[in-house]
Design a protein around this motif. Structure first.
Motif, PDB file in Angstrom:
ATOM      1  N   ASN A 275      42.652  49.191  34.701  1.00  0.00           N
ATOM      2  CA  ASN A 275      43.742  48.219  34.653  1.00  0.00           C
ATOM      3  C   ASN A 275      43.261  46.814  34.315  1.00  0.00           C
ATOM      4  O   ASN A 275      44.009  46.028  33.725  1.00  0.00           O
ATOM      5  CB  ASN A 275      44.504  48.220  35.980  1.00  0.00           C
ATOM      6  CG  ASN A 275      45.611  49.252  35.982  1.00  0.00           C
ATOM      7  OD1 ASN A 275      46.682  49.057  35.420  1.00  0.00           O
ATOM      8  ND2 ASN A 275      45.352  50.394  36.604  1.00  0.00           N
ATOM      9  N   ASP A 276      42.035  46.473  34.678  1.00  0.00           N
ATOM     10  CA  ASP A 276      41.517  45.163  34.293  1.00  0.00           C
ATOM     11  C   ASP A 276      41.361  45.065  32.782  1.00  0.00           C
ATOM     12  O   ASP A 276      41.638  44.025  32.172  1.00  0.00           O
ATOM     13  CB  ASP A 276      40.169  44.895  34.971  1.00  0.00           C
ATOM     14  CG  ASP A 276      40.326  44.472  36.423  1.00  0.00           C
ATOM     15  OD1 ASP A 276      41.411  43.938  36.763  1.00  0.00           O
ATOM     16  OD2 ASP A 276      39.403  44.697  37.224  1.00  0.00           O
ATOM     17  N   ARG A 279      44.802  44.693  31.362  1.00  0.00           N
ATOM     18  CA  ARG A 279      45.284  43.319  31.527  1.00  0.00           C
ATOM     19  C   ARG A 279      44.714  42.407  30.433  1.00  0.00           C
ATOM     20  O   ARG A 279      45.418  41.537  29.891  1.00  0.00           O
ATOM     21  CB  ARG A 279      44.896  42.801  32.911  1.00  0.00           C
ATOM     22  CG  ARG A 279      45.335  41.376  33.196  1.00  0.00           C
ATOM     23  CD  ARG A 279      45.083  41.001  34.649  1.00  0.00           C
ATOM     24  NE  ARG A 279      43.689  41.185  35.009  1.00  0.00           N
ATOM     25  CZ  ARG A 279      42.742  40.285  34.785  1.00  0.00           C
ATOM     26  NH1 ARG A 279      43.030  39.135  34.189  1.00  0.00           N
ATOM     27  NH2 ARG A 279      41.491  40.519  35.162  1.00  0.00           N
ATOM     28  N   LYS A 280      43.471  42.623  30.072  1.00  0.00           N
ATOM     29  CA  LYS A 280      42.873  41.815  29.012  1.00  0.00           C
ATOM     30  C   LYS A 280      43.530  42.112  27.666  1.00  0.00           C
ATOM     31  O   LYS A 280      43.755  41.194  26.858  1.00  0.00           O
ATOM     32  CB  LYS A 280      41.369  42.081  28.957  1.00  0.00           C
ATOM     33  CG  LYS A 280      40.628  41.544  30.189  1.00  0.00           C
ATOM     34  CD  LYS A 280      39.155  41.934  30.202  1.00  0.00           C
ATOM     35  CE  LYS A 280      38.476  41.435  31.475  1.00  0.00           C
ATOM     36  NZ  LYS A 280      37.054  41.873  31.564  1.00  0.00           N
ATOM     37  N   PHE A 282      46.578  43.009  27.333  1.00  0.00           N
ATOM     38  CA  PHE A 282      47.890  42.354  27.442  1.00  0.00           C
ATOM     39  C   PHE A 282      47.775  40.864  27.133  1.00  0.00           C
ATOM     40  O   PHE A 282      48.567  40.316  26.348  1.00  0.00           O
ATOM     41  CB  PHE A 282      48.442  42.573  28.853  1.00  0.00           C
ATOM     42  CG  PHE A 282      49.611  41.709  29.211  1.00  0.00           C
ATOM     43  CD1 PHE A 282      50.807  41.802  28.515  1.00  0.00           C
ATOM     44  CD2 PHE A 282      49.518  40.792  30.258  1.00  0.00           C
ATOM     45  CE1 PHE A 282      51.892  40.993  28.849  1.00  0.00           C
ATOM     46  CE2 PHE A 282      50.595  39.995  30.607  1.00  0.00           C
ATOM     47  CZ  PHE A 282      51.787  40.089  29.896  1.00  0.00           C
ATOM     48  N   GLU A 283      46.796  40.210  27.711  1.00  0.00           N
ATOM     49  CA  GLU A 283      46.673  38.762  27.523  1.00  0.00           C
ATOM     50  C   GLU A 283      46.241  38.397  26.100  1.00  0.00           C
ATOM     51  O   GLU A 283      46.421  37.260  25.669  1.00  0.00           O
ATOM     52  CB  GLU A 283      45.709  38.186  28.552  1.00  0.00           C
ATOM     53  CG  GLU A 283      46.270  38.274  29.979  1.00  0.00           C
ATOM     54  CD  GLU A 283      45.389  37.605  31.017  1.00  0.00           C
ATOM     55  OE1 GLU A 283      44.354  37.012  30.630  1.00  0.00           O
ATOM     56  OE2 GLU A 283      45.733  37.680  32.209  1.00  0.00           O
ATOM     57  N   PHE A 290      53.089  43.710  31.377  1.00  0.00           N
ATOM     58  CA  PHE A 290      52.061  44.177  32.310  1.00  0.00           C
ATOM     59  C   PHE A 290      52.565  43.955  33.725  1.00  0.00           C
ATOM     60  O   PHE A 290      53.077  42.888  34.061  1.00  0.00           O
ATOM     61  CB  PHE A 290      50.745  43.423  32.090  1.00  0.00           C
ATOM     62  CG  PHE A 290      49.589  43.994  32.855  1.00  0.00           C
ATOM     63  CD1 PHE A 290      48.934  45.121  32.387  1.00  0.00           C
ATOM     64  CD2 PHE A 290      49.171  43.429  34.045  1.00  0.00           C
ATOM     65  CE1 PHE A 290      47.859  45.663  33.089  1.00  0.00           C
ATOM     66  CE2 PHE A 290      48.106  43.955  34.749  1.00  0.00           C
ATOM     67  CZ  PHE A 290      47.452  45.082  34.273  1.00  0.00           C
ATOM     68  N   LEU A 292      52.750  43.106  37.561  1.00  0.00           N
ATOM     69  CA  LEU A 292      52.074  42.135  38.422  1.00  0.00           C
ATOM     70  C   LEU A 292      52.443  42.329  39.883  1.00  0.00           C
ATOM     71  O   LEU A 292      52.381  41.390  40.678  1.00  0.00           O
ATOM     72  CB  LEU A 292      52.445  40.706  37.986  1.00  0.00           C
ATOM     73  CG  LEU A 292      52.066  40.289  36.563  1.00  0.00           C
ATOM     74  CD1 LEU A 292      52.591  38.882  36.272  1.00  0.00           C
ATOM     75  CD2 LEU A 292      50.553  40.335  36.367  1.00  0.00           C
ATOM     76  N   LEU A 297      47.085  40.101  41.349  1.00  0.00           N
ATOM     77  CA  LEU A 297      47.516  39.856  39.973  1.00  0.00           C
ATOM     78  C   LEU A 297      48.541  38.723  39.922  1.00  0.00           C
ATOM     79  O   LEU A 297      48.459  37.829  39.070  1.00  0.00           O
ATOM     80  CB  LEU A 297      48.117  41.130  39.368  1.00  0.00           C
ATOM     81  CG  LEU A 297      47.164  42.297  39.137  1.00  0.00           C
ATOM     82  CD1 LEU A 297      47.915  43.507  38.601  1.00  0.00           C
ATOM     83  CD2 LEU A 297      46.043  41.908  38.172  1.00  0.00           C
ATOM     84  N   LYS A 301      45.454  36.210  39.191  1.00  0.00           N
ATOM     85  CA  LYS A 301      45.033  36.545  37.831  1.00  0.00           C
ATOM     86  C   LYS A 301      46.102  36.311  36.769  1.00  0.00           C
ATOM     87  O   LYS A 301      45.911  36.689  35.612  1.00  0.00           O
ATOM     88  CB  LYS A 301      44.539  37.996  37.787  1.00  0.00           C
ATOM     89  CG  LYS A 301      43.300  38.218  38.655  1.00  0.00           C
ATOM     90  CD  LYS A 301      42.726  39.612  38.482  1.00  0.00           C
ATOM     91  CE  LYS A 301      41.451  39.785  39.307  1.00  0.00           C
ATOM     92  NZ  LYS A 301      40.854  41.126  39.142  1.00  0.00           N
ATOM     93  N   SER A 302      47.192  35.690  37.151  1.00  0.00           N
ATOM     94  CA  SER A 302      48.245  35.392  36.166  1.00  0.00           C
ATOM     95  C   SER A 302      48.364  33.884  35.966  1.00  0.00           C
ATOM     96  O   SER A 302      49.455  33.342  35.796  1.00  0.00           O
ATOM     97  CB  SER A 302      49.574  35.990  36.616  1.00  0.00           C
ATOM     98  OG  SER A 302      49.936  35.511  37.908  1.00  0.00           O
ATOM     99  N   GLU A 550      56.483  41.279  37.066  1.00  0.00           N
ATOM    100  CA  GLU A 550      55.961  41.636  35.751  1.00  0.00           C
ATOM    101  C   GLU A 550      55.611  40.400  34.934  1.00  0.00           C
ATOM    102  O   GLU A 550      56.266  39.363  35.035  1.00  0.00           O
ATOM    103  CB  GLU A 550      56.989  42.496  35.007  1.00  0.00           C
ATOM    104  CG  GLU A 550      57.392  43.738  35.802  1.00  0.00           C
ATOM    105  CD  GLU A 550      58.422  44.601  35.109  1.00  0.00           C
ATOM    106  OE1 GLU A 550      58.219  44.897  33.918  1.00  0.00           O
ATOM    107  OE2 GLU A 550      59.400  44.971  35.758  1.00  0.00           O
TER     108      GLU A 550
END
Length: 611
Positions: A275-276, A279-280, A282-283, A290, A292, A297, A301-302, A550
């Motif tokens: 998932n990490d 997430r990358k 996604f960003e 993604f 949250l 998160l 991390k958001s 999210e």
């Protein structure tokens, strides 16, 4: 839209005596459709685009029934496709899906349905009454290797009768209120769905039930037609699955409740196991949304550059969905866990409240009971989750023979056996939660080890009853389901009796519960069942999350207000799917990013349905 007549229950029974008879629809039915309920999608929605999202593991099957079908993508094949009718997500009234109208018989067992003649399978074939007749054969067949469906469509559904190509009746084995009949027939995950007889053409059918004797293997990775807006278009084993929209001509859009929903043309699920890493992706803009929900998160991390520059927005929306059974399930067929004292000790040695406060930042809430929450009168009013009490836990362990404490602080019995159990779970981000429980349990002399099994394999591991303790939350309906979780008949592999629990007393209560017509008596039996579950320490009640959180790129759009009472995920095509992709906004955002232009950061909180 109502026509009122009267007719006798005897007439219904005569009509439904046999599906083989020529059936004539009784006169005098009161037909309902509820076509005037408020809409919840937006007329501003635009059709088009591809939703790019991810899954953490590739499904072990594309079947919607049979071995391994509970995990993976079943939600996209079964749970999220049309039933005969559905609850309106805010008012709770029944609204049409595959049926345009319905009427109730005076026998309290029968519901008549007029099918929508516009309904089509994704391959273009018409949906007719014959597909429902075949459905009954399909779900009753032993070849599908699915005990739950075999039982439900034999012991809950007595018959399905065809009156003409677009009119059927469904008869329940047991008498129920009108609302209970509709719930049973239209269960979100297990309700009566037609099956495409034209698709299933058995090569070998020795028992002559219309289903291939080798059904499980033959259809393991075959995608069958669907009545929903999306069908499976491409499968790259181990890599991705792509669903494609039938198109703007989808039959459902003739129904006002389906208009302006299911707006994306394609949905691509890419397998990203970590998932990490997801997430990358996604960003960087490779995924559109993604989740949250995890506290770290949302809170930590958001706050990266894409969020700070307003390219990615944050959404927190509350719902009022029923919370299903879940927490830590104890496999009573495993050594030691067949001892109530051991189970009691494990329960009081499990610090869920501490986990919520210390690991989950207090964002989640504790379930009052292992069988879930939000069932109204079916839930005991005095349900309270057991508090963490290591001293009390130790007393139970001593009663079970674990009176000694070893040099490492873990209890031993007279044979030198250590008090140790493994918790099976399937999601790496849950590791800190289980690790917290592990450390707290040491105070009672209990060792907990972590058994992380990848994704869908974890559920398969539990279904095969290989676990000792299982960290699992199940979905739930508005009327509690007990047979699948607690009946002795289901204490075997490939079932949801995760406790492997057998009890003649419980079996008798469940059988009575399933047959009881009187609502107050049925709810009273439910209270008895829940008391036994608590007294026998079968499930340590876990936590519940009455919201969705999210992250999404600013080209993802949704209605105002965004949430309904029943919205589970804002950007899911198996939920209400009221979102859309604004392609012009996407182009403008990508152009702005190239120029280094930023927007205002956006965090949306929709708390209209916060309890």
């Amino acid at each position: 839209m109502k026509k009122v007549f009267t007719f006798s229950a005897a007439a219904i029974i005569a009509v439904l005596g046999s599906a083989a008879q020529a059936a004539e629809l009784p006169a005098g039915l009161t037909w309902q459709s509820n076509m005037e309920e408020p809409l919840f999608a937006s007329p501003d929605a635009k059709f088009g685009g591809t939703l790019r999202t991810h899954i953490t593991s590739f499904p072990q099957t594309l079947r919607s029934v049979g071995p391994d079908s509970n995990a993976g993508l079943r939600h996209y094949f079964m749970d999220g496709v049309p039933k005969l009718a559905a609850r309106h997500p805010n008012t709770g009234k029944w609204i049409p899906q595959l049926a345009k109208e319905w009427a109730f018989g005076e026998d309290h067992q029968t519901v008549f349905f007029k099918l929508d003649p516009k309904a089509r399978w994704s391959d273009g074939e018409k949906v007719t009454a014959d597909d429902y007749l075949f459905m009954l054969k399909y779900y009753r067949s032993k070849d599908i290797i699915s005990p739950w469906y075999n039982d439900f469509f034999t012991n809950k559904i007595e018959d399905v009768v065809k009156f003409d190509d677009y009119t059927i009746a469904v008869k329940s084995v047991d008498k129920k209120t009108d609302d209970e009949l509709m719930v049973q027939i239209n269960l979100p995950s297990n309700g009566l769905q037609p099956r495409p007889e034209h698709f299933f053409k058995p090569k070998k059918d020795e028992n002559n039930d219309g289903i291939d004797d080798d059904f499980v293997r033959r259809y393991n990775f075959k995608s069958e037609p669907t009545t929903g807006p999306y069908y499976m278009d491409k499968v790259k084993k181990g890599k991705s699955v792509t669903f494609k929209h039938v198109g703007e001509q989808w039959w459902g859009y003739s129904n006002r409740y389906y208009q302006n929903r299911y707006n994306v043309k394609k949905v691509r699920y890419t397998v990203i196991r970590d998932n990490d890493i997801a997430r990358k992706h996604f960003e960087k803009g490779s995924l559109d949304t993604f989740g949250l929900v995890l506290p770290n998160l949302w809170h930590e991390k958001s706050n990266t550059k894409p969020y700070q520059k307003g390219y990615i927005h944050k959404f927190w929306g509350y719902n009022q969905r029923v919370q299903g059974a879940g927490g830590i399930w104890m496999n009573t067929a495993q050594p030691l866990l067949d001892d109530r004292n051991i189970r009691a000790g494990v329960t009081y040695a499990t610090d869920f409240d501490g986990m919520i406060n210390n690991v989950l930042r207090g964002d989640y809430a504790r379930k009052p009971h292992g069988m879930g929450f939000g069932h109204g009168g079916y839930d005991r009013s005095d349900n309270l989750p057991p508090a963490f009490d290591p001293e009390l836990a130790a007393e139970f362990f001593v009663k079970a023979g674990f009176g000694k404490v070893g040099p490492d602080g873990i209890r031993l019995n007279a044979n030198g056996e250590r008090l140790s159990f493994a918790i099976t779970y399937g999601y790496q981000p849950h590791t800190p939660r289980i690790a917290y429980l592990k450390e707290q349990a040491k105070q009672a002399g209990l060792e907990i080890t972590l058994n992380l099994v990848d994704g869908s394999s974890a559920f398969k591991y539990v279904l095969e009853k290989k676990h000792e303790l299982a960290f699992i939350n199940m979905g739930g309906g508005e009327i509690p389901a007990y047979w699948e979780y607690l009946h002795s008949v289901n204490a075997k592999p490939q079932t949801n009796n995760h406790n492997n629990y057998r009890s003649a007393e419980m079996d008798e209560l469940i059988d009575s519960y399933n047959k009881e017509f009187d609502l107050q008596k049925k709810q009273a039996i439910s209270h008895q069942i829940q008391k036994i579950v608590a007294d026998e320490f079968l499930i340590v009640p876990g936590y519940m999350v009455p919201y969705t959180r999210e992250g999404y790129w600013r080209w993802m759009k949704y209605p105002t207000p965004a949430m309904t009472k029943q919205t589970a995920g804002m950007f899911s095509v198996v939920d209400l799917a009221t979102f859309w992709i604004d392609e012009d906004e996407k182009k403008a955002t990508l152009a702005a990013m190239k120029k280094g232009k930023a927007f205002e950061p956006v965090t949306v909180i929709d708390d209209n349905f916060k309890l």
